[in-house]
Scaffold this active site. Structure first.
Site, PDB file in Angstrom:
ATOM      1  N   CYS A   1       1.045  -1.256  -0.018  1.00 29.48           N
ATOM      2  CA  CYS A   1      -0.031  -0.009  -0.163  1.00 29.48           C
ATOM      3  C   CYS A   1       0.665   1.245   0.010  1.00 29.48           C
ATOM      4  CB  CYS A   1      -0.863   0.112   1.371  1.00 29.48           C
ATOM      5  SG  CYS A   1      -1.840  -1.708   1.471  1.00 29.48           S
TER       6      CYS A   1
ATOM      7  N   HIS B   1      -3.668   7.014   3.053  1.00 27.46           N
ATOM      8  CA  HIS B   1      -4.086   5.745   2.463  1.00 27.46           C
ATOM      9  C   HIS B   1      -5.194   5.451   2.839  1.00 27.46           C
ATOM     10  CE1 HIS B   1      -4.149   1.765   1.263  1.00 27.46           C
ATOM     11  NE2 HIS B   1      -3.875   0.983   2.432  1.00 27.46           N
TER      12      HIS B   1
ATOM     13  N   ASN C   1     -10.551  -0.032  -0.766  1.00 29.14           N
ATOM     14  CA  ASN C   1      -9.037  -0.211  -0.358  1.00 29.14           C
ATOM     15  C   ASN C   1      -8.345  -0.627  -1.725  1.00 29.14           C
ATOM     16  OD1 ASN C   1      -6.351  -0.623   0.340  1.00 29.14           O
ATOM     17  ND2 ASN C   1      -6.838  -1.276   2.348  1.00 29.14           N
TER      18      ASN C   1
HETATM   19  O1  UT7 Z   1      -4.296  -1.574   3.319  1.00 38.13           O
HETATM   20  C1  UT7 Z   1      -3.171  -2.245   4.282  1.00 38.13           C
HETATM   21  C2  UT7 Z   1      -3.524  -1.850   5.551  1.00 38.13           C
HETATM   22  N1  UT7 Z   1      -4.991  -2.305   6.065  1.00 38.13           N
HETATM   23  C3  UT7 Z   1      -5.434  -1.662   6.999  1.00 38.13           C
HETATM   24  O2  UT7 Z   1      -5.145  -0.743   7.650  1.00 38.13           O
HETATM   25  C4  UT7 Z   1      -6.776  -2.501   7.599  1.00 38.13           C
HETATM   26  C5  UT7 Z   1      -6.591  -2.056   9.092  1.00 38.13           C
HETATM   27  N2  UT7 Z   1      -7.624  -2.955   9.685  1.00 38.13           N
HETATM   28  C6  UT7 Z   1      -9.142  -2.742   9.426  1.00 38.13           C
HETATM   29  O3  UT7 Z   1      -9.559  -1.850   8.952  1.00 38.13           O
HETATM   30  C7  UT7 Z   1     -10.112  -3.457  10.451  1.00 38.13           C
HETATM   31  O4  UT7 Z   1      -9.531  -4.372  11.269  1.00 38.13           O
HETATM   32  C8  UT7 Z   1     -11.131  -4.326   9.661  1.00 38.13           C
HETATM   33  C9  UT7 Z   1     -12.260  -3.472   9.016  1.00 38.13           C
HETATM   34  C10 UT7 Z   1     -10.575  -5.207   8.547  1.00 38.13           C
HETATM   35  C11 UT7 Z   1     -11.919  -5.045  10.663  1.00 38.13           C
HETATM   36  O5  UT7 Z   1     -12.476  -4.109  11.611  1.00 38.13           O
HETATM   37  P1  UT7 Z   1     -12.420  -4.422  13.189  1.00 38.13           P
HETATM   38  O6  UT7 Z   1     -13.140  -3.314  14.012  1.00 38.13           O
HETATM   39  O7  UT7 Z   1     -10.937  -4.522  13.470  1.00 38.13           O
HETATM   40  O8  UT7 Z   1     -12.981  -5.855  13.538  1.00 38.13           O
HETATM   41  P2  UT7 Z   1     -12.520  -7.220  14.265  1.00 38.13           P
HETATM   42  O9  UT7 Z   1     -11.675  -8.157  13.281  1.00 38.13           O
HETATM   43  O10 UT7 Z   1     -12.070  -7.168  15.474  1.00 38.13           O
HETATM   44  O11 UT7 Z   1     -13.971  -8.344  14.531  1.00 38.13           O
HETATM   45  C12 UT7 Z   1     -14.931  -7.478  15.347  1.00 38.13           C
HETATM   46  C13 UT7 Z   1     -16.078  -8.154  15.432  1.00 38.13           C
HETATM   47  C14 UT7 Z   1     -15.712  -9.931  15.623  1.00 38.13           C
HETATM   48  O12 UT7 Z   1     -16.849 -10.277  16.586  1.00 38.13           O
HETATM   49  P3  UT7 Z   1     -16.706 -10.277  17.846  1.00 38.13           P
HETATM   50  O13 UT7 Z   1     -15.537 -11.353  18.233  1.00 38.13           O
HETATM   51  O14 UT7 Z   1     -16.528  -8.920  18.438  1.00 38.13           O
HETATM   52  O15 UT7 Z   1     -18.161 -11.001  18.498  1.00 38.13           O
HETATM   53  C15 UT7 Z   1     -15.665 -10.543  14.352  1.00 38.13           C
HETATM   54  O16 UT7 Z   1     -16.102 -11.755  14.248  1.00 38.13           O
HETATM   55  O17 UT7 Z   1     -16.780  -8.391  14.053  1.00 38.13           O
HETATM   56  C16 UT7 Z   1     -16.756  -9.681  13.750  1.00 38.13           C
HETATM   57  N3  UT7 Z   1     -16.580  -9.717  12.167  1.00 38.13           N
HETATM   58  C17 UT7 Z   1     -17.299  -9.251  11.252  1.00 38.13           C
HETATM   59  N4  UT7 Z   1     -18.763  -9.185  11.192  1.00 38.13           N
HETATM   60  C18 UT7 Z   1     -19.362  -8.963  10.052  1.00 38.13           C
HETATM   61  C19 UT7 Z   1     -15.213  -9.807  11.592  1.00 38.13           C
HETATM   62  N5  UT7 Z   1     -15.396  -9.552  10.249  1.00 38.13           N
HETATM   63  C20 UT7 Z   1     -16.575  -9.562  10.120  1.00 38.13           C
HETATM   64  C21 UT7 Z   1     -17.494  -9.339   8.696  1.00 38.13           C
HETATM   65  N6  UT7 Z   1     -18.648  -8.935   8.861  1.00 38.13           N
HETATM   66  N7  UT7 Z   1     -16.834  -9.297   7.647  1.00 38.13           N
END
Ligand code: UT7
Length: 336
Positions: free
Chosen positions: A121, A261, A292
């Site tokens: 990225c 980014h 992204n």
């Molecule tokens: O471009 C390169 C650099 N990349 C980035 O900078 C990306 C950085 N990361 C992110 O943008 C975020 O981490 C994401 C958008 C990918 C994910 O968001 P998050 O707030 O970090 O979610 P999480 O992985 O911590 O998951 C939170 C909850 C979990 O449930 P519990 O354990 O709280 O019950 C997951 O199981 O959301 C659940 N979950 C989903 N629910 C619906 C995880 N993925 C999904 C999904 N849809 N796709």
């Protein structure tokens, strides 16, 4: 003894920007079934409403050439005047030769130097830094820097952590000579300790396998430890952004445009808050409708702001990008 140097005395600046978006508009509704998600969850967690995917004809080369034609025309030069082409990408699936060579040829450059860089990225900002140094050192006169990705091809549509984020497009910039300085020193680096936070899931050898033990045969998709990257980016990148302003010799008050980014709207907001950006600074939010696009995200977002009048010629824009590696790079540029 001392060898001859190239006798130049010049600054560099971006002369023109262009971009190309994958033509398929894919709303959240179209991808949620495969990842048991919802439009609401995706918008809340990432700010993405829809993303752009390339159709079958929109290859990495095709999108790069289209974006470059616009950048070259806006720079007021011809393709023959480009003497170096740098392509930042992780999604050109023919590993060698460099796609930059084919792009240089298709554009009609006159045997320009051409090579690819892999900084994920952060690739476009790495390319601008290299181009700046090349022009000032006299290694090149006009450098075409391209950030391009076709991530839909290497994203598992069933992976909850990535399927809703990644998208396709290309952005290009011509960097050339200037009487005044239009590109600040770069602040860049890598946190290789977190090498595996974002990566290709399998090595190609695991995909191919051996006659005795055949591989999976499945595309080695991207995998990401999203929340770890999220915490790293929100914390570490605001510091790098502030350091970049310092290196450029300006304060946040003197900044006009912020183009981070387009990884996640919440990271963009967290960085702006942590940097205490004054309200007059216009912030790129292209991710909502584009997703992204990794190396393409910064030039796509900047081009959109220029087209929509949010970034004007002469404005000072802070570019910062970060991703797999974890690699990052940032600079302040004067908007062409
Ligand atoms: O471009 C390169 C650099 N990349 C980035 O900078 C990306 C950085 N990361 C992110 O943008 C975020 O981490 C994401 C958008 C990918 C994910 O968001 P998050 O707030 O970090 O979610 P999480 O992985 O911590 O998951 C939170 C909850 C979990 O449930 P519990 O354990 O709280 O019950 C997951 O199981 O959301 C659940 N979950 C989903 N629910 C619906 C995880 N993925 C999904 C999904 N849809 N796709």
């Amino acid at each position: 003894m001392s060898l001859a140097t190239t006798p130049v005395d010049t600054h560099a600046r971006i002369l023109g920007i262009g971009s190309y978006r994958g033509s398929l508009i894919v709303p959240n509704a179209d991808i949620i079934a495969a990842i048991d998600s919802s439009d609401e969850w995706i918008q809340q967690r990432s700010g993405i409403r829809e993303r752009r995917f390339a159709d079958e004809h929109e290859s990495v080369q095709f999108m790069s050439v289209e974006a470059s034609k616009v950048a070259i025309q806006r720079a007021g030069i011809t393709a023959a005047e480009i003497d170096c082409v740098v392509v930042a990408t992780v999604s050109h699936l023919l590993q060698t030769p460099a796609i930059a060579t084919a792009i240089a040829h298709e554009l009609g450059t006159d045997k320009a130097a051409a090579f690819d860089i892999s900084a994920a990225c952060a690739g476009f900002c790495h390319g601008v830094a290299l181009a700046n140094d090349m022009v000032r050192a006299g290694s090149a006169t006009n450098v075409l820097v391209i950030g391009v990705e076709r991530l839909s091809e290497i994203t598992d549509p069933g992976d909850r952590g990535t399927a809703f984020i990644f998208a396709d497009g290309a952005g290009a910039a011509v960097v050339g000579r200037s009487e005044t300085n239009g590109i600040s020193p770069v602040v860049w680096g890598s946190d290789g300790e977190y090498f595996d936070y974002i990566r290709q899931r399998e090595d190609w050898r695991d995909v191919v396998g051996t006659p005795e033990e055949p591989g999976s045969g499945v595309m080695p998709f991207l995998t990401m430890q999203g929340s770890s990257v999220f915490r790293w980016a929100s914390f570490a990148m605001a510091k790098i952004a502030n350091e970049t302003l310092e290196r450029a010799g300006i304060t946040a008050d003197e900044l006009d445009v912020f183009v981070p980014h387009q990884a996640n709207m919440r990271i963009i907001d967290a960085m702006a808050r942590s940097m205490k950006l004054p309200p007059h600074v216009r912030i790129a939010r292209d991710i909502a409708e584009q997703g992204n696009t990794s190396a393409a995200s910064v030039p796509l977002a900047l081009d959109r702001m220029m087209v929509e009048g949010e970034a004007r010629s002469g404005d000072k824009a802070l570019l910062i990008a970060f991703g797999a590696g974890l690699a990052y790079a940032a600079q302040v540029v004067v908007v062409p």
